[in-house]
Design a protein around this motif. Structure first.
Motif, mmCIF file in Angstrom:
data_model
loop_
_atom_site.group_PDB
_atom_site.id
_atom_site.type_symbol
_atom_site.label_atom_id
_atom_site.label_comp_id
_atom_site.label_asym_id
_atom_site.label_seq_id
_atom_site.Cartn_x
_atom_site.Cartn_y
_atom_site.Cartn_z
ATOM 1 N N LEU A 53 19.311 14.973 16.196
ATOM 2 C CA LEU A 53 20.660 14.425 16.337
ATOM 3 C C LEU A 53 20.645 13.144 17.161
ATOM 4 C CD1 LEU A 53 22.596 17.764 16.918
ATOM 5 C CD2 LEU A 53 22.685 16.322 14.869
ATOM 6 N N SER A 54 19.839 13.125 18.217
ATOM 7 C CA SER A 54 19.734 11.921 19.032
ATOM 8 C C SER A 54 19.144 10.761 18.228
ATOM 9 C CB SER A 54 18.862 12.199 20.261
ATOM 10 O OG SER A 54 18.605 11.011 20.971
ATOM 11 N N ASN A 55 18.090 11.044 17.466
ATOM 12 C CA ASN A 55 17.449 9.985 16.687
ATOM 13 C C ASN A 55 18.364 9.456 15.586
ATOM 14 O OD1 ASN A 55 14.989 9.625 18.007
ATOM 15 N ND2 ASN A 55 14.017 11.311 16.903
ATOM 16 N N LEU A 56 19.160 10.320 14.994
ATOM 17 C CA LEU A 56 20.095 9.850 13.971
ATOM 18 C C LEU A 56 21.060 8.819 14.545
ATOM 19 C CD1 LEU A 56 20.981 13.111 12.010
ATOM 20 C CD2 LEU A 56 19.690 11.145 11.170
ATOM 21 N N ASP A 57 21.593 9.094 15.715
ATOM 22 C CA ASP A 57 22.516 8.143 16.329
ATOM 23 C C ASP A 57 21.801 6.862 16.739
ATOM 24 O OD1 ASP A 57 24.694 9.789 15.954
ATOM 25 O OD2 ASP A 57 24.635 10.654 17.963
ATOM 26 N N ARG A 58 20.560 6.978 17.224
ATOM 27 C CA ARG A 58 19.797 5.789 17.618
ATOM 28 C C ARG A 58 19.487 4.915 16.402
ATOM 29 N NH1 ARG A 58 14.762 7.096 19.213
ATOM 30 N NH2 ARG A 58 14.472 5.140 20.341
ATOM 31 N N VAL A 59 19.051 5.545 15.317
ATOM 32 C CA VAL A 59 18.728 4.797 14.107
ATOM 33 C C VAL A 59 19.989 4.162 13.519
ATOM 34 C CG1 VAL A 59 17.937 5.011 11.719
ATOM 35 C CG2 VAL A 59 16.657 6.127 13.557
ATOM 36 N N SER A 60 21.069 4.913 13.521
ATOM 37 C CA SER A 60 22.329 4.385 13.010
ATOM 38 C C SER A 60 22.766 3.159 13.796
ATOM 39 C CB SER A 60 23.411 5.474 13.068
ATOM 40 O OG SER A 60 24.625 5.010 12.529
ATOM 41 N N SER A 61 22.607 3.214 15.110
ATOM 42 C CA SER A 61 22.974 2.084 15.955
ATOM 43 C C SER A 61 22.074 0.875 15.691
ATOM 44 C CB SER A 61 22.895 2.488 17.427
ATOM 45 O OG SER A 61 23.189 1.397 18.268
ATOM 46 N N ALA A 62 20.771 1.119 15.545
ATOM 47 C CA ALA A 62 19.840 0.027 15.277
ATOM 48 C C ALA A 62 20.159 -0.647 13.944
ATOM 49 C CB ALA A 62 18.404 0.553 15.267
ATOM 50 N N ALA A 63 20.526 0.152 12.942
ATOM 51 C CA ALA A 63 20.894 -0.412 11.647
ATOM 52 C C ALA A 63 22.181 -1.217 11.746
ATOM 53 C CB ALA A 63 21.038 0.706 10.614
ATOM 54 N N ALA A 64 23.174 -0.674 12.441
ATOM 55 C CA ALA A 64 24.455 -1.366 12.579
ATOM 56 C C ALA A 64 24.282 -2.723 13.251
ATOM 57 C CB ALA A 64 25.438 -0.495 13.360
ATOM 58 N N ASP A 65 23.352 -2.807 14.191
ATOM 59 C CA ASP A 65 23.096 -4.088 14.862
ATOM 60 C C ASP A 65 22.637 -5.168 13.877
ATOM 61 O OD1 ASP A 65 23.803 -3.037 17.295
ATOM 62 O OD2 ASP A 65 21.738 -2.682 17.967
ATOM 63 N N LYS A 66 22.075 -4.737 12.733
ATOM 64 C CA LYS A 66 21.600 -5.681 11.713
ATOM 65 C C LYS A 66 22.575 -5.781 10.536
ATOM 66 C CE LYS A 66 17.650 -6.639 13.712
ATOM 67 N NZ LYS A 66 17.338 -8.012 14.203
ATOM 68 N N GLY A 67 23.752 -5.186 10.683
ATOM 69 C CA GLY A 67 24.732 -5.224 9.610
ATOM 70 C C GLY A 67 24.451 -4.273 8.467
ATOM 71 N N VAL A 68 23.659 -3.218 8.728
ATOM 72 C CA VAL A 68 23.277 -2.240 7.713
ATOM 73 C C VAL A 68 23.898 -0.888 8.056
ATOM 74 C CG1 VAL A 68 21.331 -1.011 6.647
ATOM 75 C CG2 VAL A 68 21.136 -3.451 7.187
ATOM 76 N N ARG A 69 24.390 -0.175 7.061
ATOM 77 C CA ARG A 69 24.971 1.139 7.276
ATOM 78 C C ARG A 69 23.914 2.210 7.037
ATOM 79 N NH1 ARG A 69 30.392 3.050 6.897
ATOM 80 N NH2 ARG A 69 30.422 5.107 7.881
ATOM 81 N N ALA A 70 23.602 2.997 8.056
ATOM 82 C CA ALA A 70 22.678 4.121 7.899
ATOM 83 C C ALA A 70 23.452 5.359 7.467
ATOM 84 C CB ALA A 70 21.943 4.400 9.201
ATOM 85 N N VAL A 71 22.907 6.088 6.502
ATOM 86 C CA VAL A 71 23.516 7.339 6.042
ATOM 87 C C VAL A 71 22.422 8.395 5.964
ATOM 88 C CG1 VAL A 71 25.365 6.209 4.744
ATOM 89 C CG2 VAL A 71 23.198 6.683 3.604
ATOM 90 N N LEU A 72 22.788 9.633 6.221
ATOM 91 C CA LEU A 72 21.826 10.732 6.122
ATOM 92 C C LEU A 72 21.965 11.410 4.765
ATOM 93 C CD1 LEU A 72 19.647 12.523 7.410
ATOM 94 C CD2 LEU A 72 21.492 14.073 8.075
ATOM 95 N N HIS A 73 20.839 11.612 4.128
ATOM 96 C CA HIS A 73 20.768 12.205 2.799
ATOM 97 C C HIS A 73 20.292 13.657 2.913
ATOM 98 C CE1 HIS A 73 19.558 13.160 -1.189
ATOM 99 N NE2 HIS A 73 19.271 11.944 -1.617
ATOM 100 N N PRO A 74 21.196 14.663 2.863
ATOM 101 C CA PRO A 74 20.719 16.044 2.750
ATOM 102 C C PRO A 74 19.868 16.181 1.491
ATOM 103 C CG PRO A 74 23.062 15.985 3.293
ATOM 104 C CD PRO A 74 22.663 14.580 2.928
ATOM 105 N N HIS A 75 18.739 16.849 1.610
ATOM 106 C CA HIS A 75 17.749 16.806 0.529
ATOM 107 C C HIS A 75 16.952 18.100 0.540
ATOM 108 C CE1 HIS A 75 14.247 15.482 -1.780
ATOM 109 N NE2 HIS A 75 14.809 14.299 -2.004
ATOM 110 N N VAL A 76 16.751 18.691 -0.614
ATOM 111 C CA VAL A 76 15.941 19.897 -0.727
ATOM 112 C C VAL A 76 14.550 19.637 -0.148
ATOM 113 C CG1 VAL A 76 14.853 21.491 -2.349
ATOM 114 C CG2 VAL A 76 17.196 20.702 -2.758
ATOM 115 N N GLY A 77 14.055 20.584 0.650
ATOM 116 C CA GLY A 77 12.717 20.467 1.208
ATOM 117 C C GLY A 77 12.609 19.596 2.433
ATOM 118 N N THR A 78 13.765 19.151 2.974
ATOM 119 C CA THR A 78 13.775 18.395 4.228
ATOM 120 C C THR A 78 14.443 19.253 5.298
ATOM 121 O OG1 THR A 78 15.926 17.308 3.914
ATOM 122 C CG2 THR A 78 13.986 16.256 2.910
#
Length: 300
Positions: free
Chosen positions: A137-162
């Motif tokens: 959960l912490s890494n998701l927010d960190r990655v999302s923030s890093a992407a937003a800083d570059k104008g990119v939207r991070a989204v999480l993909h629920p996926h079988v086997g993950t």
């Protein structure tokens, strides 16, 4: 089989994905088509954009990538990015920073994250413990923030086997993280979540869509363990839109009702054994594209 509904697909933001042509990051997945065939057939269907596919499918150099996409009349959406997000001591942000450099250069806007297990493929996975959940959960927010800083939207993909597969795990992401979701209609249904109901309940958390239809009977076999995920794909578990059991109309209605303006990426995972003779996978992509255009065009 050639169409030019480009203005329609720009209006509705319909994109393609190389996995619909069997191009996948999993070693041994199947025969891998050449990018030129895949991208040419995307334009024949009338698609205006593409996800980037696995590493190595397109050139890693952003300028070279942009040139190839421009030659085929396609723009970059972003792409499916498997990351190890739950392991204490492993920082995914430096890897994301490297990926985002290419996104900025190619004007890609959506980073589709998959929380991989650390195992090869998608036929099995461990379960997260509490420490793993905190790290994820912490890494998701960190990655999302890093992407937003570059104008990119991070989204999480629920996926079988993950690490995020079933309904309870999806809900914990919604409750414990601020990251938006990629609504993958197939993986959600196989994992036990009704994608139409999730869209009704949490439309504001959905920022990207992977549209595929599903044969529910085969999905139930995968969910119960009677069939592996990869065997389910081989046996045609994923169907063209309108020929399976996903309520595409309800999903589109819920999204449009809340002003969704993101991409609809057509993704019908398939596994090839050889270079297709005749139309091959593009025939199913054509069926899905036409169905989605009609569905979107019929909405207020």
């Amino acid at each position: 089989m050639t169409a030019d509904p480009s203005t329609v697909d720009i209006e509705f933001k319909i994109a393609g994905a190389p996995i619909s042509w069997g191009v996948c990051e999993v070693p041994g997945w199947g025969y891998q088509l050449h990018p030129d065939r895949v991208l040419t057939e995307m334009r024949q269907v009338g698609l205006v954009a593409t996800e980037l596919g696995p590493e190595g499918f397109l050139p890693s150099d952003p300028d070279a990538m942009a040139t190839i996409l421009r030659q085929h009349g396609l723009q970059a959406v972003g792409g499916f990015t498997p990351l190890l997000l739950h392991a204490p001591g492993h920082d995914p942000v430096p890897e994301v920073a490297r990926i985002l450099e290419g996104y900025v250069a190619s004007n890609a806007t959506v980073l589709v994250l998959s929380s991989v297990s650390g195992q090869e493929g998608y036929d099995s996975r461990p379960e997260l413990d509490e420490q793993g959940w905190r790290t994820l959960l912490s890494n998701l927010d960190r990655v999302s923030s890093a992407a937003a800083d570059k104008g990119v939207r991070a989204v999480l993909h629920p996926h079988v086997g993950t690490m995020i597969e079933n309904g309870a795990e999806v809900q914990r992401i919604l409750d414990g993280s601020s990251i938006a979701l990629c609504l993958d209609t197939g993986h959600l249904l196989i994992g036990g979540t009704d994608p139409a109901e999730l869209t009704r309940q949490a439309p504001d958390r959905i920022a990207h869509v992977h549209f595929k239809d599903v044969d529910t009977a085969k999905a139930q076999q995968v969910r119960s363990g009677r069939l592996s995920y990869s065997d389910g794909v081989r046996e045609g578990m994923y169907r063209p839109l309108g020929t399976g059991d996903v309520d595409v109309t309800a999903i589109v209605s819920h999204l449009r009702g809340r002003g969704y303006d993101g991409w609809y990426t057509l993704e019908q995972d398939t596994i090839l054994t050889e270079e297709p003779k005749g139309d091959g996978p593009v025939a199913d992509v054509w069926t899905s594209a036409e169905y989605l255009r009609l569905t979107l065009g019929g909405m207020p």
